[in-house]
Scaffold this motif. Sequence first.
Motif, mmCIF file in Angstrom:
data_model
loop_
_atom_site.group_PDB
_atom_site.id
_atom_site.type_symbol
_atom_site.label_atom_id
_atom_site.label_comp_id
_atom_site.label_asym_id
_atom_site.label_seq_id
_atom_site.Cartn_x
_atom_site.Cartn_y
_atom_site.Cartn_z
ATOM 1 N N SER A 49 0.968 -1.135 -0.103
ATOM 2 C CA SER A 49 0.084 -0.111 0.272
ATOM 3 C C SER A 49 1.049 1.281 -0.063
ATOM 4 O O SER A 49 0.879 2.232 -0.484
ATOM 5 C CB SER A 49 -0.890 -0.161 1.327
ATOM 6 O OG SER A 49 -1.849 -1.071 1.251
ATOM 7 N N TYR A 84 -9.769 1.682 -3.482
ATOM 8 C CA TYR A 84 -9.419 1.280 -2.205
ATOM 9 C C TYR A 84 -9.858 0.093 -1.790
ATOM 10 O O TYR A 84 -10.894 -0.310 -1.850
ATOM 11 C CB TYR A 84 -9.941 2.374 -1.046
ATOM 12 C CG TYR A 84 -9.185 3.898 -1.630
ATOM 13 C CD1 TYR A 84 -8.093 4.526 -0.755
ATOM 14 C CD2 TYR A 84 -9.927 4.742 -2.454
ATOM 15 C CE1 TYR A 84 -7.680 5.657 -1.282
ATOM 16 C CE2 TYR A 84 -9.472 5.978 -2.615
ATOM 17 C CZ TYR A 84 -8.573 6.493 -2.149
ATOM 18 O OH TYR A 84 -8.135 7.669 -2.440
ATOM 19 N N GLN A 85 -8.989 -0.573 -0.682
ATOM 20 C CA GLN A 85 -9.389 -1.710 -0.194
ATOM 21 C C GLN A 85 -10.608 -1.776 0.539
ATOM 22 O O GLN A 85 -11.448 -2.338 0.618
ATOM 23 C CB GLN A 85 -7.993 -2.485 0.767
ATOM 24 C CG GLN A 85 -8.329 -3.280 1.612
ATOM 25 C CD GLN A 85 -6.721 -4.027 2.058
ATOM 26 O OE1 GLN A 85 -5.951 -3.396 2.063
ATOM 27 N NE2 GLN A 85 -6.916 -5.078 2.598
ATOM 28 N N ARG A 86 -10.665 -0.411 1.410
ATOM 29 C CA ARG A 86 -11.709 -0.154 2.391
ATOM 30 C C ARG A 86 -12.905 0.377 1.743
ATOM 31 O O ARG A 86 -13.553 1.441 2.293
ATOM 32 C CB ARG A 86 -11.439 0.443 3.689
ATOM 33 C CG ARG A 86 -10.611 -0.651 4.675
ATOM 34 C CD ARG A 86 -10.323 -0.152 6.182
ATOM 35 N NE ARG A 86 -9.788 1.198 5.782
ATOM 36 C CZ ARG A 86 -10.230 2.042 6.617
ATOM 37 N NH1 ARG A 86 -11.430 2.046 7.385
ATOM 38 N NH2 ARG A 86 -9.901 3.258 6.493
ATOM 39 N N GLN A 143 -17.541 -2.274 -4.368
ATOM 40 C CA GLN A 143 -16.524 -2.027 -5.040
ATOM 41 C C GLN A 143 -16.449 -1.903 -6.462
ATOM 42 O O GLN A 143 -15.553 -0.812 -7.028
ATOM 43 C CB GLN A 143 -15.503 -3.265 -4.763
ATOM 44 C CG GLN A 143 -14.376 -3.230 -4.005
ATOM 45 C CD GLN A 143 -13.729 -2.063 -3.612
ATOM 46 O OE1 GLN A 143 -13.779 -1.191 -4.074
ATOM 47 N NE2 GLN A 143 -12.993 -1.981 -2.448
ATOM 48 N N ASP A 161 -5.782 -0.744 -4.641
ATOM 49 C CA ASP A 161 -5.291 -1.303 -3.667
ATOM 50 C C ASP A 161 -6.063 -2.553 -3.071
ATOM 51 O O ASP A 161 -6.882 -2.383 -2.228
ATOM 52 C CB ASP A 161 -4.877 -0.226 -2.586
ATOM 53 C CG ASP A 161 -4.091 -0.895 -1.339
ATOM 54 O OD1 ASP A 161 -3.729 -2.156 -1.550
ATOM 55 O OD2 ASP A 161 -3.648 -0.190 -0.519
ATOM 56 N N GLU A 162 -5.574 -3.975 -3.469
ATOM 57 C CA GLU A 162 -6.561 -4.862 -2.885
ATOM 58 C C GLU A 162 -8.092 -4.675 -3.065
ATOM 59 O O GLU A 162 -8.755 -5.071 -1.991
ATOM 60 C CB GLU A 162 -6.083 -5.258 -1.513
ATOM 61 C CG GLU A 162 -4.537 -5.931 -1.448
ATOM 62 C CD GLU A 162 -4.379 -6.670 -0.166
ATOM 63 O OE1 GLU A 162 -4.679 -7.624 0.255
ATOM 64 O OE2 GLU A 162 -3.508 -6.150 0.417
ATOM 65 N N GLY A 165 -10.128 -7.821 -1.448
ATOM 66 C CA GLY A 165 -9.586 -8.346 -0.673
ATOM 67 C C GLY A 165 -10.554 -8.762 0.562
ATOM 68 O O GLY A 165 -10.495 -9.832 1.317
ATOM 69 N N HIS A 166 -11.542 -7.997 0.699
ATOM 70 C CA HIS A 166 -12.723 -8.392 1.724
ATOM 71 C C HIS A 166 -13.968 -9.161 1.277
ATOM 72 O O HIS A 166 -14.712 -9.221 2.017
ATOM 73 C CB HIS A 166 -13.151 -6.912 2.447
ATOM 74 C CG HIS A 166 -12.315 -6.191 3.192
ATOM 75 N ND1 HIS A 166 -11.285 -6.980 4.001
ATOM 76 C CD2 HIS A 166 -11.779 -4.997 3.130
ATOM 77 C CE1 HIS A 166 -10.511 -6.148 4.469
ATOM 78 N NE2 HIS A 166 -10.774 -4.876 4.222
ATOM 79 N N THR A 194 -2.041 -6.979 -4.968
ATOM 80 C CA THR A 194 -2.780 -8.060 -4.203
ATOM 81 C C THR A 194 -1.804 -8.661 -3.394
ATOM 82 O O THR A 194 -0.366 -9.077 -3.852
ATOM 83 C CB THR A 194 -3.459 -8.886 -5.195
ATOM 84 O OG1 THR A 194 -4.163 -9.899 -4.565
ATOM 85 C CG2 THR A 194 -2.840 -9.393 -6.326
#
Lengths: 251, 264
Positions: A49, A84-86, A143, A161-162, A165-166, A194
């Motif tokens: 990141s 973003y990941q989140r 997403q 960024d991933e 991932g979630h 990733t």
Amino acid sequence: MSKEMIICDNVSKTFETSRGDVNVIGNVSLTVNENELLVLFGPGQCGKSTLLNCMSGLERVTTGSVTINGRTIDSPGPDRGVVYQRTALFPWLTVMGNVEYGPKVRGMSKSERREKAQYYINLVGLEGFENSYPNQLSGGMQQRVGIARAYCNEPDVLFMDEPFGHLDAQTRYLMQEDLIKIWEKEKRTVVFVTNNIEEAVYLADRIAVLTNCPTTVKTEYEINLPRPRDYIDPEFLRLREEISSVVDKAL
Amino acid sequence: MTGRNLKGISKYKKIYAAVISIFVFLCIWQLAVMFTDVGIVMVGPIEVIKLFFVSMVKPIGHDTIQMHIVWSLSRVMTGFVIGSALGVVLGILMGWFRPMNALFRPIYEIIRPIPPIAWIPLSIVWFGIGEPSKYFIIFLAAFSAITMNAFAGVRAVDPELIGAARMLGANNRQVFTTIVLPSCVPHIFAGLQIAIGSSWATVVAAEMVRASQGVGWVIIRGQDSNSTVQIMVGIVAVGIVGFALAVLMRWIEAKLCAWNVRGR
Ligand SMILES: Nc1ncnc2c1ncn2[C@@H]1O[C@H](COP(=O)(O)OP(=O)(O)OP(=O)(O)O)[C@@H](O)[C@H]1O
Ligand SMILES: [Mg+2]
């Protein structure tokens, strides 16, 4: 001969913290070609990141430089899009509000930006959800909004960024497939982070394998498999094995 | 669909439960007054409810009970609106601009722990015994709760959202108006919720010290004339209005913050 879009030249990053300096990026030199999909693949907490944020301008590099399209990057800017990941969606704005945010703050007229936003909302498959708030959507749909929001500014490069991932495994496969469809329709230079080897091989034109912290590029792989890729194709599995054996174990 | 129905049912169940629990409470109270020594120091609910309705047509002092409520509410609203407006502005400025925080925080921290009613004597000296001194005290009550919450709201803004906005092209002013302000709205509502409650409590106290109308006055007048039932009428009015204000605030919040989990 394709054009070099992003050039990281001897980039390092050290955070100054109350417990002393933390060197997160050792020394990274990396180029990304125009319309290439580069995957940064590395173990957890290795500095993926941080490297991505240095490339996007969210973080300042300590030494070295990042140039995109010939311009040195030292602050955030709308010629780059980030997913973003989140998710980092604005929860008080609807899907439409989120997607049109970039063009809106940059002063585009309402009718023009609505049309553009609608195009990208349709592209990511969220037609009919324009007036929903993010908390009413599933993780995968959120997403998709993030991808549409990044695309809507029509940036030169996209940083992810991933982003998956979630998500649960099923949704993740679907999102990977759709991301490739979207990207093939609207080609951009993409840097995708990733720590999932299957995802890396499925998506990448090229994979840069990162070492543990302070991170450097350990080696690079060109992935020349035809798309759409098959997760159980023998060559796919061979690459997957080979790259897995090279990557450091997570700390 | 089913979720909605289930929610609907549980809402009605809640209302049933509330009605039953209040009714049972009133019955026990009435029986205790009728058959035990409690009756010596307390009046029963039937008498209180009766006087409550009688006083809607027959004035206590110069005003009917609903006019007393209107008096108190108008005082609360004046002080609450001014206090909230200034509190929101000061809290946000302190949260976003470091120098503002350095300048105002120390003064604010000293004033904050003082209960508003401690200012009653001084406010009478400064503003006289009329309405302005009551507005001032309620202003203080609302102001301190709101300032703290607006400040906390700004400090709690997710830095990733600010980064995302900058990345999309927002300048400093746009980050402030489109990210910082909306994301502290839920905190401000939490502050308004506390402020409306403490403003209402404070007006009652202020009216008990010095007034010639309002629900606080009804209570203190009841004491002066040894009328327990009038005291109880005043207390019931305070309770009902306080409850209604809290419900109203929650309703407004749910309308304005539909995007937020708190508001759902
Ligand atoms: N602002 C910061 N200040 C100090 N240390 C930091 C900061 N940001 C990151 N780090 C440190 O840098 C290291 C790498 O963090 P980073 O988030 O870049 O890794 P990552 O590879 O993205 O991890 P993950 O797999 O969890 O996403 C971590 O050990 C973290 O503690
Ligand atoms: Mg990370």
